[in-house]
Design an enzyme around this catalytic site. Structure first.
Site, PDB file in Angstrom:
ATOM      1  N   ASP A 159       3.931  -0.575  11.018  1.00 49.31           N
ATOM      2  CA  ASP A 159       3.928   0.834  10.588  1.00 49.31           C
ATOM      3  C   ASP A 159       3.078   1.727  11.493  1.00 49.31           C
ATOM      4  O   ASP A 159       2.800   2.871  11.138  1.00 49.31           O
ATOM      5  CB  ASP A 159       3.366   0.932   9.154  1.00 49.31           C
ATOM      6  CG  ASP A 159       4.463   0.967   8.083  1.00 49.31           C
ATOM      7  OD1 ASP A 159       5.603   1.339   8.407  1.00 49.31           O
ATOM      8  OD2 ASP A 159       4.144   0.634   6.923  1.00 49.31           O
ATOM      9  N   ARG A 165      -1.441  -2.704   5.951  1.00 47.68           N
ATOM     10  CA  ARG A 165      -1.839  -1.717   6.969  1.00 47.68           C
ATOM     11  C   ARG A 165      -3.354  -1.705   7.221  1.00 47.68           C
ATOM     12  O   ARG A 165      -3.826  -0.978   8.106  1.00 47.68           O
ATOM     13  CB  ARG A 165      -1.371  -0.310   6.565  1.00 47.68           C
ATOM     14  CG  ARG A 165       0.142  -0.151   6.547  1.00 47.68           C
ATOM     15  CD  ARG A 165       0.567   1.313   6.595  1.00 47.68           C
ATOM     16  NE  ARG A 165       0.290   1.944   7.881  1.00 47.68           N
ATOM     17  CZ  ARG A 165       0.511   3.231   8.153  1.00 47.68           C
ATOM     18  NH1 ARG A 165       1.006   4.022   7.237  1.00 47.68           N
ATOM     19  NH2 ARG A 165       0.225   3.740   9.353  1.00 47.68           N
ATOM     20  N   HIS A 211       2.322  10.771  -0.130  1.00 45.18           N
ATOM     21  CA  HIS A 211       1.250  11.297   0.725  1.00 45.18           C
ATOM     22  C   HIS A 211       1.354  12.821   0.689  1.00 45.18           C
ATOM     23  O   HIS A 211       2.470  13.358   0.628  1.00 45.18           O
ATOM     24  CB  HIS A 211       1.443  10.853   2.185  1.00 45.18           C
ATOM     25  CG  HIS A 211       0.922   9.507   2.525  1.00 45.18           C
ATOM     26  ND1 HIS A 211       1.589   8.644   3.366  1.00 45.18           N
ATOM     27  CD2 HIS A 211      -0.238   8.865   2.178  1.00 45.18           C
ATOM     28  CE1 HIS A 211       0.886   7.534   3.516  1.00 45.18           C
ATOM     29  NE2 HIS A 211      -0.219   7.635   2.802  1.00 45.18           N
ATOM     30  N   CYS A 248       4.285  12.452   9.727  1.00 42.07           N
ATOM     31  CA  CYS A 248       3.696  11.110   9.605  1.00 42.07           C
ATOM     32  C   CYS A 248       3.520  10.482  10.981  1.00 42.07           C
ATOM     33  O   CYS A 248       2.626   9.653  11.169  1.00 42.07           O
ATOM     34  CB  CYS A 248       4.590  10.197   8.771  1.00 42.07           C
ATOM     35  SG  CYS A 248       4.891  10.771   7.116  1.00 42.07           S
TER      36      CYS A 248
HETATM   37  N1  ARG Z   1       5.485   2.912   5.751  1.00 40.06           N
HETATM   38  C1  ARG Z   1       4.345   3.778   5.842  1.00 40.06           C
HETATM   39  C2  ARG Z   1       3.480   3.587   4.597  1.00 40.06           C
HETATM   40  O1  ARG Z   1       4.021   3.430   3.535  1.00 40.06           O
HETATM   41  C3  ARG Z   1       4.747   5.215   5.959  1.00 40.06           C
HETATM   42  C4  ARG Z   1       3.622   6.162   6.166  1.00 40.06           C
HETATM   43  C5  ARG Z   1       4.008   7.588   6.168  1.00 40.06           C
HETATM   44  N2  ARG Z   1       2.933   8.391   6.586  1.00 40.06           N
HETATM   45  C6  ARG Z   1       2.629   9.612   6.141  1.00 40.06           C
HETATM   46  N3  ARG Z   1       1.669  10.256   6.694  1.00 40.06           N
HETATM   47  N4  ARG Z   1       3.205  10.113   5.092  1.00 40.06           N
HETATM   48  O2  ARG Z   1       2.278   3.591   4.671  1.00 40.06           O
END
Ligand code: ARG
Length: 264
Positions: free
Chosen positions: A61, A86, A162, A257
């Site tokens: 990611d 992450r 987010h 993102c």
């Molecule tokens: N797959 C990532 C997660 O779920 C996507 C992050 C998206 N980032 C953002 N700033 N909205 O963490």
């Protein structure tokens, strides 16, 4: 404006940590690369400078750089990711910012905070999205570290997990929001500070239209805006550039993102 981006060298849909992700819905690697090239070319042609972070094979990611940290001048407050998948990205980000001469700060490890994904600046204040990834408790800590007012906004829709997926300050007095992502009292707070442009069409939600970068009067966002939203943005004086982001939407993110604001 200067942004940090990360090439999609190891981008994969390998786990499911938000409702957009499905292991069955794999990213197409040729399109992934092509869309990254278009995105970065569009940034450069719009007068935005870029720094590139080196991708790490362990973290699929990493293309979503917005989550690494929050930057104010030469200070970087590094993320504490909620999901174990992450968490290792924080150390890579911390090393990078130290090497680049930033002062680096961390919040206590039990306080989840997903960087600029949940923390956006407008003028002299910051807005914190909490309740899905980042915690409300991060607010007072960030306010003390940055010496700025922090306004918390609770996020209520699992698809808009987010702050940068549903709230986009376009300048100091205008914000584009997806109203369904906030509580009534959150909407009242937003209206206290901004004139709001509302995202109400399902097709705009499908492309995460709020997930944009706005540089002067240019908005760069995913492809597929409704005519209604396009015309509201034009009427407010903005020019829209739409870039194809279908592969990154599969991971739950779009233009914003994939960019961390180093200098606004
Ligand atoms: N797959 C990532 C997660 O779920 C996507 C992050 C998206 N980032 C953002 N700033 N909205 O963490």
């Amino acid at each position: 404006m200067k942004l940090l981006v990360c090439p999609p060298t190891y981008f994969r849909i390998e786990y499911e940590i938000n409702p957009w992700m499905s292991i069955a819905n794999k990213a197409d690697s040729a399109k992934v690369e092509e869309q990254y090239q278009t995105l970065t070319k569009t940034f450069l042609e719009s007068g935005i400078q870029l720094e590139e972070f080196k991708a790490d094979q362990r973290y699929p990611d990493m293309v979503y750089t917005a989550n690494y940290a929050v930057i104010q001048d030469k200070l970087a407050v590094i993320a504490n990711f909620k999901f174990p998948q992450r968490q290792g990205e924080s150390e890579l980000a911390e090393n990078y910012f130290k090497q680049q001469g930033y002062q680096v700060q961390r919040l206590p490890e039990e306080i989840f905070f997903e960087g600029e994904g949940d923390f956006l600046r407008s003028g002299n204040r910051w807005f914190l999205g909490y309740g899905k990834r980042s915690m409300q408790e991060a607010g007072p800590l960030l306010s003390a570290i940055l010496n700025k007012e922090v306004i918390p906004l609770e996020l209520v829709d699992p698809y808009f997990y987010h702050l940068d997926t549903c709230f986009a300050p376009l300048n100091e007095d205008t914000v584009l929001i997806n109203p369904g992502s906030f509580t009534e009292s959150g909407l009242k707070t937003i209206r206290k500070y901004f004139k709001t442009i509302l995202l109400t069409q399902p097709e705009d939600n499908q492309i995460m239209a709020c997930n944009l970068i706005c540089h002067d009067k240019i908005i760069i966002s995913g492809k597929g805006f409704s005519e209604k939203l396009k015309s509201s943005l034009h009427q407010a004086g903005f020019m829209l550039i739409e870039v194809p982001m279908s592969q990154y939407i599969k991971g739950g993110g779009s233009v914003k993102c994939c960019s961390l604001i180093l200098e606004s």
